[in-house]
Design a protein around this motif. Sequence first.
Motif, PDB file in Angstrom:
ATOM      1  N   LYS A  35       0.822  -1.199   0.000  1.00 17.14           N
ATOM      2  CA  LYS A  35       0.000   0.000   0.000  1.00 17.14           C
ATOM      3  C   LYS A  35       0.866   1.262   0.000  1.00 17.14           C
ATOM      4  CE  LYS A  35      -4.006  -2.082   0.131  1.00 17.14           C
ATOM      5  NZ  LYS A  35      -4.943  -1.972  -0.999  1.00 17.14           N
ATOM      6  N   GLY A  36       1.184   1.723  -1.160  1.00  8.63           N
ATOM      7  CA  GLY A  36       1.813   3.030  -1.287  1.00  8.63           C
ATOM      8  C   GLY A  36       3.319   3.058  -1.305  1.00  8.63           C
ATOM      9  N   SER A  37       4.013   2.010  -0.853  1.00  7.04           N
ATOM     10  CA  SER A  37       5.471   2.049  -0.842  1.00  7.04           C
ATOM     11  C   SER A  37       5.981   2.329  -2.249  1.00  7.04           C
ATOM     12  CB  SER A  37       6.037   0.724  -0.334  1.00  7.04           C
ATOM     13  OG  SER A  37       5.689   0.516   1.015  1.00  7.04           O
ATOM     14  N   HIS A  38       6.903   3.268  -2.333  1.00  3.12           N
ATOM     15  CA  HIS A  38       7.385   3.671  -3.659  1.00  3.12           C
ATOM     16  C   HIS A  38       8.689   4.439  -3.487  1.00  3.12           C
ATOM     17  CE1 HIS A  38       7.176   4.311  -7.882  1.00  3.12           C
ATOM     18  NE2 HIS A  38       6.926   5.617  -7.827  1.00  3.12           N
ATOM     19  N   VAL A  39       9.466   4.541  -4.551  1.00  4.59           N
ATOM     20  CA  VAL A  39      10.709   5.298  -4.526  1.00  4.59           C
ATOM     21  C   VAL A  39      10.916   5.901  -5.911  1.00  4.59           C
ATOM     22  CG1 VAL A  39      12.111   3.253  -5.093  1.00  4.59           C
ATOM     23  CG2 VAL A  39      13.180   5.241  -3.996  1.00  4.59           C
ATOM     24  N   VAL A  40      11.364   7.169  -5.943  1.00  2.00           N
ATOM     25  CA  VAL A  40      11.627   7.858  -7.206  1.00  2.00           C
ATOM     26  C   VAL A  40      13.022   8.475  -7.146  1.00  2.00           C
ATOM     27  CG1 VAL A  40       9.199   8.362  -7.603  1.00  2.00           C
ATOM     28  CG2 VAL A  40      10.611  10.040  -6.429  1.00  2.00           C
ATOM     29  N   LEU A  41      13.585   8.693  -8.319  1.00  2.08           N
ATOM     30  CA  LEU A  41      14.899   9.318  -8.431  1.00  2.08           C
ATOM     31  C   LEU A  41      14.717  10.813  -8.691  1.00  2.08           C
ATOM     32  CD1 LEU A  41      17.959   8.460  -8.564  1.00  2.08           C
ATOM     33  CD2 LEU A  41      17.704   8.541 -11.044  1.00  2.08           C
ATOM     34  N   PHE A  42      15.380  11.619  -7.887  1.00  2.00           N
ATOM     35  CA  PHE A  42      15.279  13.081  -8.005  1.00  2.00           C
ATOM     36  C   PHE A  42      16.184  13.556  -9.134  1.00  2.00           C
ATOM     37  CE2 PHE A  42      16.681  17.391  -6.870  1.00  2.00           C
ATOM     38  CZ  PHE A  42      15.467  18.016  -6.634  1.00  2.00           C
ATOM     39  N   HIS A  54      10.852  25.506  -5.713  1.00  2.00           N
ATOM     40  CA  HIS A  54      11.098  24.181  -5.145  1.00  2.00           C
ATOM     41  C   HIS A  54       9.803  23.486  -4.716  1.00  2.00           C
ATOM     42  CE1 HIS A  54      15.626  24.997  -4.116  1.00  2.00           C
ATOM     43  NE2 HIS A  54      15.305  25.274  -5.376  1.00  2.00           N
ATOM     44  N   THR A  55       8.777  23.673  -5.525  1.00  2.00           N
ATOM     45  CA  THR A  55       7.509  22.981  -5.266  1.00  2.00           C
ATOM     46  C   THR A  55       7.290  21.821  -6.232  1.00  2.00           C
ATOM     47  OG1 THR A  55       6.364  24.587  -6.693  1.00  2.00           O
ATOM     48  CG2 THR A  55       6.398  25.029  -4.319  1.00  2.00           C
ATOM     49  N   ALA A  56       8.106  21.723  -7.267  1.00  3.22           N
ATOM     50  CA  ALA A  56       8.013  20.626  -8.236  1.00  3.22           C
ATOM     51  C   ALA A  56       9.416  20.265  -8.700  1.00  3.22           C
ATOM     52  CB  ALA A  56       7.136  21.018  -9.426  1.00  3.22           C
ATOM     53  N   TYR A  58       6.313  18.166  -5.257  1.00  6.19           N
ATOM     54  CA  TYR A  58       7.085  17.656  -4.119  1.00  6.19           C
ATOM     55  C   TYR A  58       6.137  17.289  -2.960  1.00  6.19           C
ATOM     56  CZ  TYR A  58      10.668  17.183  -0.585  1.00  6.19           C
ATOM     57  OH  TYR A  58      11.497  16.682   0.382  1.00  6.19           O
ATOM     58  N   ALA A  59       6.300  16.108  -2.288  1.00  2.00           N
ATOM     59  CA  ALA A  59       7.320  15.128  -2.584  1.00  2.00           C
ATOM     60  C   ALA A  59       6.799  14.086  -3.573  1.00  2.00           C
ATOM     61  CB  ALA A  59       7.745  14.438  -1.301  1.00  2.00           C
ATOM     62  N   TYR A  60       5.454  13.921  -3.640  1.00  5.58           N
ATOM     63  CA  TYR A  60       4.867  13.015  -4.624  1.00  5.58           C
ATOM     64  C   TYR A  60       3.388  13.336  -4.744  1.00  5.58           C
ATOM     65  CZ  TYR A  60       4.746   8.862  -7.568  1.00  5.58           C
ATOM     66  OH  TYR A  60       4.635   8.018  -8.650  1.00  5.58           O
ATOM     67  N   TRP A  61       2.733  12.647  -5.670  1.00  7.62           N
ATOM     68  CA  TRP A  61       1.310  12.915  -5.932  1.00  7.62           C
ATOM     69  C   TRP A  61       0.449  12.594  -4.715  1.00  7.62           C
ATOM     70  CZ3 TRP A  61       0.742  15.355 -10.465  1.00  7.62           C
ATOM     71  CH2 TRP A  61       1.708  15.155 -11.449  1.00  7.62           C
ATOM     72  N   SER A  62       0.800  11.559  -3.995  1.00  2.86           N
ATOM     73  CA  SER A  62       0.047  11.184  -2.795  1.00  2.86           C
ATOM     74  C   SER A  62       1.037  10.764  -1.711  1.00  2.86           C
ATOM     75  CB  SER A  62      -0.919  10.020  -3.091  1.00  2.86           C
ATOM     76  OG  SER A  62      -0.208   8.890  -3.565  1.00  2.86           O
ATOM     77  N   SER A 109       2.531  12.529   0.272  1.00  3.44           N
ATOM     78  CA  SER A 109       3.685  13.408   0.099  1.00  3.44           C
ATOM     79  C   SER A 109       4.481  13.564   1.383  1.00  3.44           C
ATOM     80  CB  SER A 109       3.221  14.782  -0.402  1.00  3.44           C
ATOM     81  OG  SER A 109       4.291  15.670  -0.505  1.00  3.44           O
ATOM     82  N   GLU A 110       3.771  13.639   2.515  1.00  5.26           N
ATOM     83  CA  GLU A 110       4.462  13.894   3.776  1.00  5.26           C
ATOM     84  C   GLU A 110       5.266  12.693   4.254  1.00  5.26           C
ATOM     85  OE1 GLU A 110       0.687  11.851   4.542  1.00  5.26           O
ATOM     86  OE2 GLU A 110       1.269  13.609   3.333  1.00  5.26           O
ATOM     87  N   ARG A 111       5.115  11.548   3.618  1.00  6.37           N
ATOM     88  CA  ARG A 111       5.781  10.335   4.075  1.00  6.37           C
ATOM     89  C   ARG A 111       7.029   9.988   3.256  1.00  6.37           C
ATOM     90  NH1 ARG A 111       1.366   5.792   5.468  1.00  6.37           N
ATOM     91  NH2 ARG A 111       3.183   4.993   6.581  1.00  6.37           N
ATOM     92  N   TYR A 112       7.312  10.776   2.238  1.00  2.00           N
ATOM     93  CA  TYR A 112       8.519  10.540   1.435  1.00  2.00           C
ATOM     94  C   TYR A 112       9.723  11.197   2.109  1.00  2.00           C
ATOM     95  CZ  TYR A 112       6.110   8.430  -2.528  1.00  2.00           C
ATOM     96  OH  TYR A 112       5.406   7.587  -3.340  1.00  2.00           O
TER      97      TYR A 112
END
Length: 520
Positions: free
Chosen positions: A187-194, A202-204, A222-226, A228-231
């Motif tokens: 459920k929701g775990s994900h990782v992206v490369l900056f 610095h909002t996107a 930032y930090a993601y579509w959903s 966001s506060e957990r990335y």
Amino acid sequence: METPVFEEFDPASDCDCPGCVHWRRVAPYSPGARNPAAHRAVIVATAATALLGAGHAVPAVAAPHAPHRPGLPAADEPDTPQGSRAPLHGTGGRPIKGNGPVKAPATTRAEVINRAKKWVAAQVPYSMDAYWSDGYRQDCSGFVSMAWNLPGNEWTGSLDQYGVRISKEELQPGDILLFHNPSNPEKGSHVVLFGGWTDYTHTAYTAYEQTRPRTRKQSTPYAYWSNSERYVPYRSKGITADSAGAAPGTPGLPAPGTPFPGASSFGPGANNRHVTELGRMLVARGGGRFYTSGPGPRWSDADRRATQAFQRAQGWKGADADGLPGPATWSLLVNGKGKDIPPVASGPAGPSTLSVPSLPPTPTPTPTQASTQATPPAQTPLPPQPAAPTPPATSTLPPSTPTPPAPTPPTATTPPATLPTTPSATPSPSLTPSPSGAAKGVPAYPGRGMFRPGADNPHVARLGARLVKKGFGAHYPSGPGSRWTEADRRNVEAFQRSLGWRGGAADGYPGPETWRRLFS
């Protein structure tokens, strides 16, 4: 004809229906595990053959799979983001056993981004079980493992051991934003490369990620579509300095010996990475007070004033301290040589030296002669004034007291180089108060974010009213208002062009210098 005997089978390993995903999770290493969908298919095929009797043999056909996650709307966030930890896979999907202790291999930011771009160009399809030709699993964590050049396929629960946690302000291309949900990784775990910020707010940012249906690169809030506060931002422990960049501890600073990029890279209208590098070097040398929101790629008056402050700190004057970096300025900054910009306490001393000449003409206290013996000690502490002019003032007491202040102090105390500086850099005297705040009589600049499409605030109305007062309201159909419109932009552009600005310096969006000149 005898009834044919069927063997139970597992569907293809890349099937991602809910049932197959569940059974792969329950028994990932048990090829003989019973799969209900396959079992039902065998029963259906056997019954059909028995009913048809001795007729034509009917092939066993598996029941069609249910659609992917029925009833759940598609979203930007992957719903089956990753597989479990696994080694690299070679030809034919065979695991390759690693050797030695696990550690983050040395790599540069450029190499990380280049590896990510290869998957984007190849349009690698998303899969939790398939492995690309380089041996990495084709899901989000496998993609980051590939980009970081890790020795195996990690998952969101183990990637953090290869990195160090950083802040949002420290993010640079090649870092990651990681969200791991330990209670339910599905459920929701994900990782992206900056990949870098898309604008100065610095909002996107540009995100490289492996998600359905294939590897993608796109602008992401930032930090993601959903969630966001957990990335959480992380930096690989193996990141080293790029050949043309700086070490991770000094982000964005060019390496010592980096050649001067050319005078055309700086000045009004310039918009490139060298302007950002210059600003960061100036901030590191004490010029941070000139910037309201940090250095950026677009040349601004903050860059000019910070450069001029650094040049004056070296004792340069006139054309050598015009606020535009040349090879000498660049060499001192890049190689960490020369004097730093003095702090705020002594920073105004530079501008106040321009007002020091006004003090020598006003030593009218000297003619009072009541303190003729006290005046020499009072004037000797002033560094710019030579000790020579003061004795003549005491030797010719009554007659020549008016005469010495007029001829000698203006030319003697201020070097000839400083006098041309004042006319040629007319903004400089009026801008001198700005490091500590707004110029006298000028309201504080509210920031660029107040003047953008969709902005609605009192600052827009104040700007419009000032434009009209200055005679630049021709594009308003019914007067200025609090909502930013194209009419505001065109009027600002007209004002900027009236100052002789061109290109990016006359884009119609008010910056600190436009604001200062408009309200001064």
